[in-house]
Scaffold this motif. Structure first.
Motif, short mmCIF file in Angstrom:
data_model
loop_
_atom_site.label_atom_id
_atom_site.label_comp_id
_atom_site.label_asym_id
_atom_site.label_seq_id
_atom_site.Cartn_x
_atom_site.Cartn_y
_atom_site.Cartn_z
N ASP A 112 -25.99 -24.87 19.06
CA ASP A 112 -26.65 -25.76 18.11
C ASP A 112 -26.02 -27.16 18.14
O ASP A 112 -26.72 -28.16 18.05
N LEU A 113 -24.71 -27.20 18.28
CA LEU A 113 -24.02 -28.49 18.37
C LEU A 113 -24.34 -29.19 19.70
O LEU A 113 -24.63 -30.39 19.72
N VAL A 114 -24.30 -28.43 20.78
CA VAL A 114 -24.59 -29.00 22.10
C VAL A 114 -26.01 -29.54 22.15
O VAL A 114 -26.27 -30.61 22.72
N SER A 115 -26.95 -28.82 21.55
CA SER A 115 -28.37 -29.19 21.61
C SER A 115 -28.79 -30.11 20.47
O SER A 115 -29.96 -30.47 20.37
N LYS A 116 -27.85 -30.46 19.60
CA LYS A 116 -28.14 -31.32 18.45
C LYS A 116 -29.18 -30.71 17.52
O LYS A 116 -30.13 -31.35 17.08
N GLY A 117 -28.99 -29.40 17.22
CA GLY A 117 -29.81 -28.76 16.20
C GLY A 117 -31.06 -28.08 16.70
O GLY A 117 -32.04 -27.95 15.95
N ARG A 118 -31.04 -27.55 17.95
CA ARG A 118 -32.24 -26.93 18.50
C ARG A 118 -32.08 -25.43 18.76
O ARG A 118 -32.93 -24.81 19.39
N ALA A 119 -30.99 -24.83 18.29
CA ALA A 119 -30.72 -23.42 18.61
C ALA A 119 -31.38 -22.47 17.61
O ALA A 119 -31.51 -22.78 16.42
N GLU A 120 -31.79 -21.31 18.11
CA GLU A 120 -32.30 -20.23 17.28
C GLU A 120 -31.83 -18.91 17.87
O GLU A 120 -31.56 -18.82 19.07
N ILE A 121 -31.73 -17.89 17.02
CA ILE A 121 -31.38 -16.55 17.48
C ILE A 121 -32.52 -15.61 17.13
O ILE A 121 -32.96 -15.57 15.98
N VAL A 122 -32.99 -14.86 18.12
CA VAL A 122 -33.88 -13.73 17.86
C VAL A 122 -33.07 -12.49 18.16
O VAL A 122 -32.62 -12.29 19.28
N VAL A 123 -32.83 -11.67 17.14
CA VAL A 123 -31.98 -10.49 17.31
C VAL A 123 -32.84 -9.23 17.30
O VAL A 123 -33.88 -9.17 16.66
N GLY A 124 -32.38 -8.22 18.03
CA GLY A 124 -33.08 -6.95 18.06
C GLY A 124 -32.15 -5.84 18.48
O GLY A 124 -30.98 -6.06 18.82
N VAL B 94 -15.36 -18.60 9.70
CA VAL B 94 -15.92 -18.48 11.04
C VAL B 94 -16.34 -19.88 11.49
O VAL B 94 -17.18 -20.52 10.84
N TYR B 95 -15.77 -20.33 12.59
CA TYR B 95 -16.06 -21.66 13.12
C TYR B 95 -16.44 -21.56 14.60
O TYR B 95 -16.06 -20.60 15.27
N PRO B 96 -17.20 -22.57 15.11
CA PRO B 96 -17.71 -23.74 14.41
C PRO B 96 -18.93 -23.38 13.57
O PRO B 96 -19.53 -22.31 13.77
N ARG B 97 -19.28 -24.26 12.66
CA ARG B 97 -20.50 -24.10 11.90
C ARG B 97 -21.65 -24.79 12.63
O ARG B 97 -21.47 -25.81 13.31
N ALA B 98 -22.83 -24.20 12.53
CA ALA B 98 -24.01 -24.78 13.17
C ALA B 98 -24.35 -26.13 12.56
O ALA B 98 -24.03 -26.42 11.40
N LEU B 99 -25.01 -26.97 13.35
CA LEU B 99 -25.48 -28.25 12.83
C LEU B 99 -26.61 -28.03 11.81
O LEU B 99 -26.63 -28.68 10.76
N GLN B 100 -27.53 -27.12 12.11
CA GLN B 100 -28.59 -26.81 11.16
C GLN B 100 -27.97 -26.12 9.94
O GLN B 100 -27.12 -25.25 10.07
#
Length: 340
Positions: A97-109, A162-168
């Motif tokens: 999320d930091l690298v992408s400047k707030g574009r990360a998402e997780i789909v878990v299953g 828990v670090y780092p924290r997401a930008l979002q």
């Protein structure tokens, strides 16, 4: 509606293909880059631990893609949370999320491919219990900098950060599901967005399960607009319906028949394929107009969807064909869907 692609980072190994893993990875990153350029909304990378796929380290691939893209959202599809440490999953995607400047998402299953369980030392008899416990921890980490938690399958965490924290502010976590009713109810009860993988049969038959999700969510106090539904299906777009079928069928029939031998499915035949590409069938295949119409038809049948993702690298298609399809999706299909 957001429209994107999910990939399993196919290494395209085979008797008639000498593509190296290095070249396959470079071509995958080129496809993500093009998807960003032509306006797709999201690109997801799965998680497998097999020779045929290169997606065992999902966040690493997505981080490489982040450096080559500007707008497209980058997601897992799915992260096999049951066989992972939720702390590390959060840290990896917060970093993305930091690298992408707030574009990360997780789909878990829980994972339909089960090779991760023995590989990381987990018992398949704990299939659902592992997921339930680890999802609880992941959500606590997402929502709290300092975590207090205890469970059965992992050592307790006693007021540790828990670090780092997401930008979002609230890193998006979707629940990826197949056809288990309890999974739909779980997602609704937690107010999590739902990503439904429909890979066979007729898509409209999932409506009762999605209704269960919405009912559980509303019973838990969530508003209808908070209960987002995404749909993941195999598909492919070419210049015409006939060309799409001609290019897609041979590889699809070969690979899915092979997969069927592993999972107890019948072989793919032309007759069965016709049912999969008809108006209600799962395959979103054809020229741009037919594909756009089918996405809208599926959305209406399911009570409205917020996201649709194509699974395209499951039919032996070449890099050139996949690039062309991505361009059709961005320049033709998305405008048609938005036009309605």
């Amino acid at each position: 509606m957001e429209i994107g692609i999910d990939s399993f980072a196919s290494a395209m190994y085979g008797d008639n293909n000498s593509l190296s893993s290095v070249d396959a990875m470079e071509q995958l990153l080129q496809r993500i880059e093009l998807a960003d350029q032509v306006g797709l909304h999201v690109f997801g990378i799965g998680e497998h631990h097999k020779k045929e796929f290169l997606d065992s380290a999902t966040a690493v691939i997505l981080s490489a893609a982040a450096s080559r893209t500007k707008n497209i959202r980058l997601a897992s599809a799915v992260s096999v949370l049951s066989a992972a440490d939720p702390v590390r999953v959060y840290q990896e995607f917060a970093t993305l999320d930091l690298v992408s400047k707030g574009r990360a998402e997780i789909v878990v299953g829980r994972g339909s491919s089960i090779e991760a369980y023995p590989l990381f030392g987990f018992n398949l008899n704990d299939y659902d219990a592992l997921f339930k416990e680890k999802l609880d921890l992941l959500l606590q980490i997402r929502d709290n900098e300092f975590v207090n938690w205890s469970g059965k399958f992992r050592p307790a965490i006693n007021n540790l950060p828990v670090y780092p924290r997401a930008l979002q502010e609230k890193l998006p976590i979707w629940l990826g599901v197949g056809g288990t009713p309890e999974s739909f109810v779980r997602a609704g009860s937690l107010g999590l967005p739902l990503m439904v993988a429909v890979i066979g049969g007729q898509t409209h038959r999932f409506r009762p399960l999605i209704d269960l999700y919405r009912e559980a969510g509303q019973a838990a106090g969530y508003q209808p607009n908070e209960l987002k539904v995404g749909l993941h299906s195999p598909g492919y777009v070419s210049g015409t319906n006939e060309k799409a079928i001609e290019e897609y069928y041979p590889g699809y029939a070969e690979l899915w028949t092979k997969l069927g031998l592993e999972r107890g499915w019948p072989p793919v035949t032309r007759e069965k394929f016709k049912g999969l590409i008809d108006k209600q069938g799962v395959l979103v295949l054809g020229g741009p107009e037919q594909v756009a119409e089918k996405i809208l038809r599926h959305s209406e049948a399911l009570g409205g969807i917020s996201r649709f993702t194509f699974q395209m690298d499951n039919a032996g298609l070449t890099h050139t064909q996949l690039m062309s399809s991505i361009e059709f999706i961005g320049t033709k299909v998305i405008p048609l869907v938005h036009k309605g």
